[in-house]
Design a protein around this motif. Structure first.
Motif, PDB file in Angstrom:
ATOM      1  N   PRO A  72      -0.154  -5.447 -15.145  1.00 14.79           N
ATOM      2  CA  PRO A  72       1.164  -4.596 -15.261  1.00 14.79           C
ATOM      3  C   PRO A  72       0.737  -3.922 -16.609  1.00 14.79           C
ATOM      4  CG  PRO A  72       1.819  -5.927 -14.045  1.00 14.79           C
ATOM      5  CD  PRO A  72       0.974  -6.586 -14.406  1.00 14.79           C
ATOM      6  N   ARG A  73       0.478  -2.800 -16.743  1.00 13.56           N
ATOM      7  CA  ARG A  73       0.276  -2.327 -18.758  1.00 13.56           C
ATOM      8  C   ARG A  73       2.607  -3.032 -18.683  1.00 13.56           C
ATOM      9  NH1 ARG A  73      -2.958  -1.072 -21.338  1.00 13.56           N
ATOM     10  NH2 ARG A  73      -5.006  -0.510 -20.231  1.00 13.56           N
ATOM     11  N   PRO A  74       2.471  -3.212 -19.757  1.00 15.40           N
ATOM     12  CA  PRO A  74       3.629  -3.339 -19.899  1.00 15.40           C
ATOM     13  C   PRO A  74       4.941  -1.980 -19.795  1.00 15.40           C
ATOM     14  CG  PRO A  74       1.954  -4.092 -21.651  1.00 15.40           C
ATOM     15  CD  PRO A  74       1.501  -3.160 -20.850  1.00 15.40           C
ATOM     16  N   GLY A  75       5.871  -2.518 -19.270  1.00 14.43           N
ATOM     17  CA  GLY A  75       7.216  -1.807 -19.415  1.00 14.43           C
ATOM     18  C   GLY A  75       7.042  -1.306 -17.654  1.00 14.43           C
ATOM     19  N   MET A  97       0.503  -1.505  -0.506  1.00 14.65           N
ATOM     20  CA  MET A  97       0.106   0.178  -0.165  1.00 14.65           C
ATOM     21  C   MET A  97       1.448   1.418   0.113  1.00 14.65           C
ATOM     22  SD  MET A  97      -3.600   0.356  -0.018  1.00 14.65           S
ATOM     23  CE  MET A  97      -4.562  -1.411   0.781  1.00 14.65           C
ATOM     24  N   PRO A  98       0.597   2.802  -0.948  1.00 16.31           N
ATOM     25  CA  PRO A  98       1.652   3.198  -1.353  1.00 16.31           C
ATOM     26  C   PRO A  98       0.767   3.999   0.439  1.00 16.31           C
ATOM     27  CG  PRO A  98      -0.048   3.044  -2.802  1.00 16.31           C
ATOM     28  CD  PRO A  98       0.058   2.117  -2.240  1.00 16.31           C
ATOM     29  N   ASP A  99       1.848   4.865   0.756  1.00 11.91           N
ATOM     30  CA  ASP A  99       1.784   6.412   1.802  1.00 11.91           C
ATOM     31  C   ASP A  99       1.600   7.312   0.936  1.00 11.91           C
ATOM     32  OD1 ASP A  99       4.632   6.648   1.582  1.00 11.91           O
ATOM     33  OD2 ASP A  99       6.031   6.210   2.822  1.00 11.91           O
ATOM     34  N   GLU A 143       4.703  -4.148  -8.837  1.00 10.96           N
ATOM     35  CA  GLU A 143       4.509  -3.299  -7.368  1.00 10.96           C
ATOM     36  C   GLU A 143       4.006  -1.838  -7.399  1.00 10.96           C
ATOM     37  OE1 GLU A 143       7.181  -2.310  -3.683  1.00 10.96           O
ATOM     38  OE2 GLU A 143       6.758  -4.327  -4.042  1.00 10.96           O
ATOM     39  N   ASN A 144       4.896  -0.913  -8.657  1.00  8.40           N
ATOM     40  CA  ASN A 144       4.848   0.454  -9.069  1.00  8.40           C
ATOM     41  C   ASN A 144       3.647   0.797 -10.117  1.00  8.40           C
ATOM     42  OD1 ASN A 144       5.991   3.042  -8.938  1.00  8.40           O
ATOM     43  ND2 ASN A 144       6.537   2.936 -10.995  1.00  8.40           N
ATOM     44  N   THR A 183       6.217  10.021  -5.990  1.00  2.00           N
ATOM     45  CA  THR A 183       6.062   9.247  -7.138  1.00  2.00           C
ATOM     46  C   THR A 183       4.847   9.933  -7.787  1.00  2.00           C
ATOM     47  OG1 THR A 183       7.347   8.265  -5.601  1.00  2.00           O
ATOM     48  CG2 THR A 183       6.223   6.925  -7.912  1.00  2.00           C
ATOM     49  N   TYR A 184       3.634   9.372  -7.124  1.00  2.96           N
ATOM     50  CA  TYR A 184       2.828  10.107  -8.238  1.00  2.96           C
ATOM     51  C   TYR A 184       2.407  10.882  -8.460  1.00  2.96           C
ATOM     52  CZ  TYR A 184      -2.393   9.592  -9.161  1.00  2.96           C
ATOM     53  OH  TYR A 184      -3.965   9.556  -9.615  1.00  2.96           O
ATOM     54  N   LEU A 185       3.018  12.177  -7.810  1.00  2.88           N
ATOM     55  CA  LEU A 185       3.193  13.473  -7.924  1.00  2.88           C
ATOM     56  C   LEU A 185       1.204  14.486  -7.931  1.00  2.88           C
ATOM     57  CD1 LEU A 185       5.211  14.482 -11.410  1.00  2.88           C
ATOM     58  CD2 LEU A 185       5.531  14.122  -8.759  1.00  2.88           C
TER      59      LEU A 185
END
Length: 123
Positions: free
Chosen positions: A43-46, A1-3, A50-51, A10-12
């Motif tokens: 996940p999308r390619p590339g 879970m992101p903090d 986790e990200n 990172t997500y901005l």
């Protein structure tokens, strides 16, 4: 879970206040888990899995926050009769169509980072 640091740096993300973030990211996690129960999710390619998940969770949380803001604004009412003025909040009533459209919007937002569908192409 992101903090919250991930959300901001990172997500901005810019919209969700820090005190509301834990509640919204948990709700986003429940929504993503529901999507995984119904759809194939990858996940999308590339993108690292986790990200991709963390970015999708932030996107869903942002959408949830925006809907909350709309609901609050829609619930405000002002009444003036003569010299008497009263303001109150009425909770919004959400119909099944609205809830369904919101779930579709969450899938759309998560779709920037995850492939979500009944069938996914093989890698």
């Amino acid at each position: 879970m992101p903090d919250y640091t991930f959300y901001r740096e990172t997500y901005l993300g810019e919209d969700i206040p820090e005190d509301a973030f834990p509640r919204l990211i948990r709700r986003a996690g429940a929504e993503l888990a529901r999507m995984r129960d119904v759809y194939a999710v990858a996940p999308r390619p590339g993108m690292e899995p986790e990200n991709a998940d963390a970015m999708a969770l932030c996107a869903i949380a942002d959408a949830m926050y925006e809907f909350e803001q709309e609901d609050e604004a829609r619930g405000l009412a002002g009444v003036t009769v003569g010299s008497v003025s009263e303001t109150y909040v009425a909770p919004p009533e959400l119909c099944a169509t609205t809830l369904s459209l919101r779930a579709a919007h969450y899938r759309h937002e998560a779709g920037y980072y995850l492939q979500i569908g009944r069938w996914l192409p093989h890698a």
